[in-house]
Scaffold this active site. Sequence first.
Site, PDB file in Angstrom:
ATOM      1  N   LYS A   1      36.335  57.271  46.716  1.00 16.36           N
ATOM      2  CA  LYS A   1      37.715  57.236  47.409  1.00 16.36           C
ATOM      3  C   LYS A   1      38.667  58.280  46.618  1.00 16.36           C
ATOM      4  CE  LYS A   1      41.309  55.753  47.802  1.00 16.36           C
ATOM      5  NZ  LYS A   1      42.241  56.597  47.927  1.00 16.36           N
TER       6      LYS A   1
ATOM      7  N   GLY B   1      43.636  54.344  37.173  1.00 14.65           N
ATOM      8  CA  GLY B   1      44.852  54.408  38.070  1.00 14.65           C
ATOM      9  C   GLY B   1      45.506  53.444  37.261  1.00 14.65           C
ATOM     10  N   SER B   2      46.598  52.980  37.939  1.00 17.19           N
ATOM     11  CA  SER B   2      47.619  52.247  37.535  1.00 17.19           C
ATOM     12  C   SER B   2      47.440  50.536  37.091  1.00 17.19           C
ATOM     13  CB  SER B   2      48.817  52.168  38.206  1.00 17.19           C
ATOM     14  OG  SER B   2      48.662  51.335  39.593  1.00 17.19           O
TER      15      SER B   2
ATOM     16  N   PRO C   1      49.143  47.702  38.311  1.00 16.29           N
ATOM     17  CA  PRO C   1      49.362  46.924  39.332  1.00 16.29           C
ATOM     18  C   PRO C   1      47.957  46.929  40.376  1.00 16.29           C
ATOM     19  CG  PRO C   1      51.236  48.100  39.189  1.00 16.29           C
ATOM     20  CD  PRO C   1      50.306  48.760  38.090  1.00 16.29           C
ATOM     21  N   THR C   2      47.507  48.243  40.446  1.00 15.30           N
ATOM     22  CA  THR C   2      46.294  48.293  41.512  1.00 15.30           C
ATOM     23  C   THR C   2      45.133  47.793  40.834  1.00 15.30           C
ATOM     24  OG1 THR C   2      47.388  50.539  41.998  1.00 15.30           O
ATOM     25  CG2 THR C   2      44.904  50.054  42.661  1.00 15.30           C
ATOM     26  N   ALA C   3      44.791  47.887  39.298  1.00 13.21           N
ATOM     27  CA  ALA C   3      43.902  47.409  38.648  1.00 13.21           C
ATOM     28  C   ALA C   3      43.952  45.803  38.989  1.00 13.21           C
ATOM     29  CB  ALA C   3      43.678  47.704  37.298  1.00 13.21           C
TER      30      ALA C   3
ATOM     31  N   GLU D   1      40.128  52.118  33.902  1.00  9.84           N
ATOM     32  CA  GLU D   1      40.998  53.025  32.838  1.00  9.84           C
ATOM     33  C   GLU D   1      42.408  53.146  33.290  1.00  9.84           C
ATOM     34  OE1 GLU D   1      39.819  54.340  30.245  1.00  9.84           O
ATOM     35  OE2 GLU D   1      37.749  54.494  30.392  1.00  9.84           O
TER      36      GLU D   1
ATOM     37  N   CYS E   1      47.714  60.096  31.205  1.00  9.43           N
ATOM     38  CA  CYS E   1      47.554  58.827  30.719  1.00  9.43           C
ATOM     39  C   CYS E   1      47.648  58.724  29.269  1.00  9.43           C
ATOM     40  CB  CYS E   1      46.393  58.051  31.141  1.00  9.43           C
ATOM     41  SG  CYS E   1      45.034  59.048  30.749  1.00  9.43           S
TER      42      CYS E   1
ATOM     43  N   GLU F   1      55.244  52.888  31.492  1.00 11.90           N
ATOM     44  CA  GLU F   1      54.806  54.119  31.619  1.00 11.90           C
ATOM     45  C   GLU F   1      55.694  55.033  32.705  1.00 11.90           C
ATOM     46  OE1 GLU F   1      51.165  54.644  33.773  1.00 11.90           O
ATOM     47  OE2 GLU F   1      50.449  55.901  32.105  1.00 11.90           O
TER      48      GLU F   1
HETATM   49  P1  NAD Z   1      47.273  54.045  41.868  1.00 12.06           P
HETATM   50  O1  NAD Z   1      47.010  52.822  40.827  1.00 12.06           O
HETATM   51  O2  NAD Z   1      48.549  53.929  42.486  1.00 12.06           O
HETATM   52  O3  NAD Z   1      46.286  54.829  42.425  1.00 12.06           O
HETATM   53  C1  NAD Z   1      44.953  55.244  41.698  1.00 12.06           C
HETATM   54  C2  NAD Z   1      43.686  55.131  42.930  1.00 12.06           C
HETATM   55  O4  NAD Z   1      43.642  53.809  43.380  1.00 12.06           O
HETATM   56  C3  NAD Z   1      44.180  56.001  44.046  1.00 12.06           C
HETATM   57  O5  NAD Z   1      42.962  56.799  44.514  1.00 12.06           O
HETATM   58  C4  NAD Z   1      44.574  55.100  45.071  1.00 12.06           C
HETATM   59  O6  NAD Z   1      44.311  55.670  46.346  1.00 12.06           O
HETATM   60  C5  NAD Z   1      43.564  53.973  44.914  1.00 12.06           C
HETATM   61  N1  NAD Z   1      44.231  52.607  45.217  1.00 12.06           N
HETATM   62  C6  NAD Z   1      45.446  52.270  45.310  1.00 12.06           C
HETATM   63  N2  NAD Z   1      45.437  50.977  45.825  1.00 12.06           N
HETATM   64  C7  NAD Z   1      44.252  50.445  45.926  1.00 12.06           C
HETATM   65  C8  NAD Z   1      43.496  49.081  46.505  1.00 12.06           C
HETATM   66  N3  NAD Z   1      44.361  48.031  46.809  1.00 12.06           N
HETATM   67  N4  NAD Z   1      42.271  49.255  46.233  1.00 12.06           N
HETATM   68  C9  NAD Z   1      41.599  50.167  45.922  1.00 12.06           C
HETATM   69  N5  NAD Z   1      42.043  51.252  45.750  1.00 12.06           N
HETATM   70  C10 NAD Z   1      43.375  51.576  45.620  1.00 12.06           C
HETATM   71  O7  NAD Z   1      47.458  55.234  40.312  1.00 12.06           O
HETATM   72  P2  NAD Z   1      48.237  56.415  40.566  1.00 12.06           P
HETATM   73  O8  NAD Z   1      49.668  56.302  40.563  1.00 12.06           O
HETATM   74  O9  NAD Z   1      47.323  57.467  41.550  1.00 12.06           O
HETATM   75  O10 NAD Z   1      47.922  57.345  39.066  1.00 12.06           O
HETATM   76  C11 NAD Z   1      48.609  57.010  37.941  1.00 12.06           C
HETATM   77  C12 NAD Z   1      47.912  56.011  36.793  1.00 12.06           C
HETATM   78  O11 NAD Z   1      46.703  56.513  36.581  1.00 12.06           O
HETATM   79  C13 NAD Z   1      48.778  56.056  35.491  1.00 12.06           C
HETATM   80  O12 NAD Z   1      49.251  54.602  35.551  1.00 12.06           O
HETATM   81  C14 NAD Z   1      47.885  56.761  34.915  1.00 12.06           C
HETATM   82  O13 NAD Z   1      48.288  56.404  33.284  1.00 12.06           O
HETATM   83  C15 NAD Z   1      46.653  56.236  35.022  1.00 12.06           C
HETATM   84  N6  NAD Z   1      45.575  57.110  34.645  1.00 12.06           N
HETATM   85  C16 NAD Z   1      44.710  56.526  33.714  1.00 12.06           C
HETATM   86  C17 NAD Z   1      43.680  57.367  32.977  1.00 12.06           C
HETATM   87  C18 NAD Z   1      42.994  56.917  32.044  1.00 12.06           C
HETATM   88  O14 NAD Z   1      41.667  57.294  31.742  1.00 12.06           O
HETATM   89  N7  NAD Z   1      43.282  55.697  31.422  1.00 12.06           N
HETATM   90  C19 NAD Z   1      43.663  58.546  33.554  1.00 12.06           C
HETATM   91  C20 NAD Z   1      44.528  59.055  34.400  1.00 12.06           C
HETATM   92  C21 NAD Z   1      45.439  58.265  34.904  1.00 12.06           C
END
Ligand code: NAD
Length: 490
Positions: free
Chosen positions: A180, A233-234, A236-238, A255, A288, A385
């Site tokens: 996705k 990702g972020s 809150p989403t995690a 991550e 990140c 962040e």
């Molecule tokens: P995000 O959490 O908003 O989105 C990440 C992904 O999750 C997107 O593809 C989004 O479509 C999907 N998503 C959103 N809501 C969802 C749900 N309810 N269920 C399933 N999937 C969902 O994050 P973002 O703003 O796109 O990315 C930035 C974040 O990613 C920052 O916090 C950054 O630090 C982090 N990040 C971490 C690493 C790492 O390796 N630790 C690497 C790159 C980015």
Amino acid sequence: MENIIEIDGIQVSGDHFIGGKRVSSTERFPNHSPIDGHLIGYVAAGLPEHCNAAIEAAQAAFPAWAALGPDKRREHLHRFADELKAWGEKLARVECEDNGMLYARLKGHQIERCAHNISFFADEALKLKEHRIEGRNAKHHVRFDPAGVCVLITPWNSPMMLTTWKLGPALAAGNTVVIKPPEWAPLTCSMLADVAAAAGMPPGVINVVQGIGATTGAALVADPRVARVSFTGSVPTAKTIAKSTGQNLVPASFELGGKSAFIVLEDADLDRAAQTAALQYRNAGQVCLAGTRILVHSKVADDFVARMQKVVAGLRVGDPRDASTEIGPIIHPRQFDKVAGFVDRARDRGARIVWGGAKHEAGDLYYQPTLISDVDQGDEVVQSEIFGPVLVLQRFDSDDEAASMANGTRYGLAGVVFGSEGRALRVAEQLRTGMVWVNSFFLRDLEAPFGGVRDSGIGREGGQWSFEFFCDMKDVMLPQKPYAPVFAGR
Ligand code: NAD
């Protein structure tokens, strides 16, 4: 008719890729380029039937792919990696247009890394079949069996690199996947499906469902047929995803974000440290791992800041397609407002903007590299962040104080320490993070574990750690001595 998006003469499908075929949707979402905000095209929005079809296709392809074994899969994956390099120019141009990453960095570094993400794990998987333990009671043959259908979700800041990093181990282990892509930069993930198909990857092994996270992503991670969810990702989403995967007892790896400390001890090589500190603005700070809290010993702080300012003053902000650009745009107006909002509130609360602090003349989504000082540990710019080209500066008077300040947020992704080696290593030991670079930054080897602690994530990517996640481990035992079945105590 297939929804083709054209970028600079390169044709990219805006549709899903399910079971080896392009599948369109009755609903689409707009995709804009951060370079100048122009509309690139419309991308298919994943509806429940698309999520279902992709999981079914991945399930159908799973038995044959799993049965191929690591050697045959390795051949497939090396062809995939070679094809990816052959598509390098196109992939780099599309990623640059789609998420604003520097074309020069994509072409000069990222494409190679993406291909390596695939070929490395293809090779590494061969070691899995040799995992044997000679125990006192039994000979153990520890098998790493493929888990099934894996859902891979990545963010917009580096979608192609982050997706291939999950794809390599997931496929090498014998799983099939549903990707996705991030809705703010969805196109290179779509191209990866074409690259794989051109390399002869069997249909259904890689499926791509485009869509919005809160709907399409949420539907995929909540499906009980899914065996693994690998998420970058972020926070809150995690937490939202963890509710779904927890409900189904599906293993998930996370991550997440960071607020890493960049520590400059009083005996650091200040020029080297200042040049490396300026690198934290790379990708417009949308990294990140960036060491976004610059912690400097009070005795050398003014000197360090002056040296860093010289480096930052020379950084070129502008169009990421231009070879001389060093800092490109912020991905989206919403992210831009979020970044600017942090700076404005800090300024209103009395923090000092040492440099930057405003929109850059290069365009609407470009922000000046910024440094904020005179902040307290509890301030939001220290704790949250920002994910833009904004760093904060704090001073400390002892190594222990530096470590304690570094550990004083909920994050724990990485850290950077500049100083004499022994001293820097002692500080590194005190940091509660998944990774620390000493007198260096951003060095990565796929053999090593990558990931964070506390709010920065759960799980590790890299080497055998990736396989521990993407496999079901099974211990098959043979007795060491002639075996006699007896009840205990008889
Ligand atoms: P995000 O959490 O908003 O989105 C990440 C992904 O999750 C997107 O593809 C989004 O479509 C999907 N998503 C959103 N809501 C969802 C749900 N309810 N269920 C399933 N999937 C969902 O994050 P973002 O703003 O796109 O990315 C930035 C974040 O990613 C920052 O916090 C950054 O630090 C982090 N990040 C971490 C690493 C790492 O390796 N630790 C690497 C790159 C980015």
